[in-house]
Scaffold this motif. Structure first.
Motif, PDB file in Angstrom:
ATOM      1  N   VAL A  94      -7.587  -4.103  -9.001  1.00  0.00           N
ATOM      2  CA  VAL A  94      -6.153  -3.837  -9.064  1.00  0.00           C
ATOM      3  C   VAL A  94      -5.407  -4.983  -9.748  1.00  0.00           C
ATOM      4  N   GLU A 198      -3.771  -3.099   2.425  1.00  0.00           N
ATOM      5  CA  GLU A 198      -2.707  -2.104   2.631  1.00  0.00           C
ATOM      6  C   GLU A 198      -1.615  -2.658   3.543  1.00  0.00           C
ATOM      7  N   TYR A 202      -0.558  -2.975  -0.628  1.00  0.00           N
ATOM      8  CA  TYR A 202      -1.346  -2.146  -1.537  1.00  0.00           C
ATOM      9  C   TYR A 202      -1.344  -0.695  -1.049  1.00  0.00           C
ATOM     10  N   ASP A 203      -1.602   0.231  -1.969  1.00  0.00           N
ATOM     11  CA  ASP A 203      -1.641   1.647  -1.618  1.00  0.00           C
ATOM     12  C   ASP A 203      -2.869   1.973  -0.769  1.00  0.00           C
ATOM     13  N   ALA A 206      -6.118   4.680  -3.191  1.00  0.00           N
ATOM     14  CA  ALA A 206      -6.172   3.706  -4.287  1.00  0.00           C
ATOM     15  C   ALA A 206      -6.913   4.246  -5.507  1.00  0.00           C
ATOM     16  N   SER A 211      -2.356   4.908  -8.747  1.00  0.00           N
ATOM     17  CA  SER A 211      -1.852   4.233  -7.546  1.00  0.00           C
ATOM     18  C   SER A 211      -1.457   2.806  -7.893  1.00  0.00           C
ATOM     19  N   ASN A 212      -0.797   2.156  -6.949  1.00  0.00           N
ATOM     20  CA  ASN A 212      -0.436   0.747  -7.076  1.00  0.00           C
ATOM     21  C   ASN A 212       0.409   0.450  -8.313  1.00  0.00           C
TER      22      ASN A 212
END
Length: 220
Positions: A94, A198, A202-203, A206, A211-212
């Protein structure tokens, strides 16, 4: 040409040497700053604790419990004796770096869940790690995907400590923080419990590129 050929031959070993050096340094780095060092397009090393205890092959155990009819504890040889699945996929962090075409091999998580006998009230799976701090979760449907493994090998070698060995979670279509290292517990639960990252923004879901707030290409 000879020097060029030598570079092609030695590059993989040099890369592994750099990764090994950074891994050893990160084990002794309470700041986590070694994880920010460039690594030739390879893996970066992250830990949320100042150090992580090691587990030998003989000492390692993985428990499966929670909302199941048949709780179990697996040794590493028992995990290796189960049917193994190998897949080659990109790894996407990420934070932005990607390692393409990375082989992982291990036991499909769905096989361990089926062996445990998941109860009807179950909706999610929680993962804990022997670093004593990290955790992750998936919905039960996500956990049963064929591209989710309890990985025992990476890049055709047994998982080393720096990469989360002896066993780690590998969730191929999601950002790499979902693939918890140093896996020690699989607990079937009623609801998704946000994991370590999370809880820090954070999502929970994911999916790479969805996402994110990121638009990375899906792993393939």
């Amino acid at each position: 040409m000879g020097l060029g050929a030598l570079g092609v031959v030695t590059a993989p070993s040099l890369q592994r040497g750099l990764e090994s050096f950074l891994a050893g340094a990160s084990d002794k780095d309470p700041t986590g700053l070694t994880g920010l060092l460039p690594n030739g397009g390879g893996f970066r090393y992250y830990s949320v604790t100042s150090s992580v205890p090691r587990r030998t092959a003989a000492a390692y155990r993985l428990t499966v419990d929670g909302l199941v009819d048949r709780p179990a504890t697996y040794t590493l040889p028992e995990l290796k004796a189960l049917p193994q699945t190998r897949m080659v996929r990109d790894v996407q962090c990420v934070t932005g770096w990607r390692v393409p075409h990375t082989p992982f091999e291990g036991v499909r998580l769905s096989r361990l869940l089926d062996a445990a006998g998941v109860r009807p009230s179950a909706r999610a799976v929680r993962f804990t790690c022997f670093d004593g701090a990290y955790s992750e979760s998936l919905t039960l449907d996500q956990a049963r995907r064929p591209d989710v493994l309890v990985a025992l090998r990476m890049r055709d070698e047994d998982l080393g400590h720096a990469h989360g060995g002896p066993a780690r979670l590998y969730v191929a279509p999601m950002y790499f923080y979902k693939s918890a290292k140093w896996l020690s517990g699989i607990t079937v639960t009623e609801d998704v419990e946000p994991g370590y990252w999370e809880e820090r923004g954070y999502d929970v879901d994911a999916w790479v590129g969805r996402s994110n707030g990121r638009d990375d290409e899906p792993t393939h």
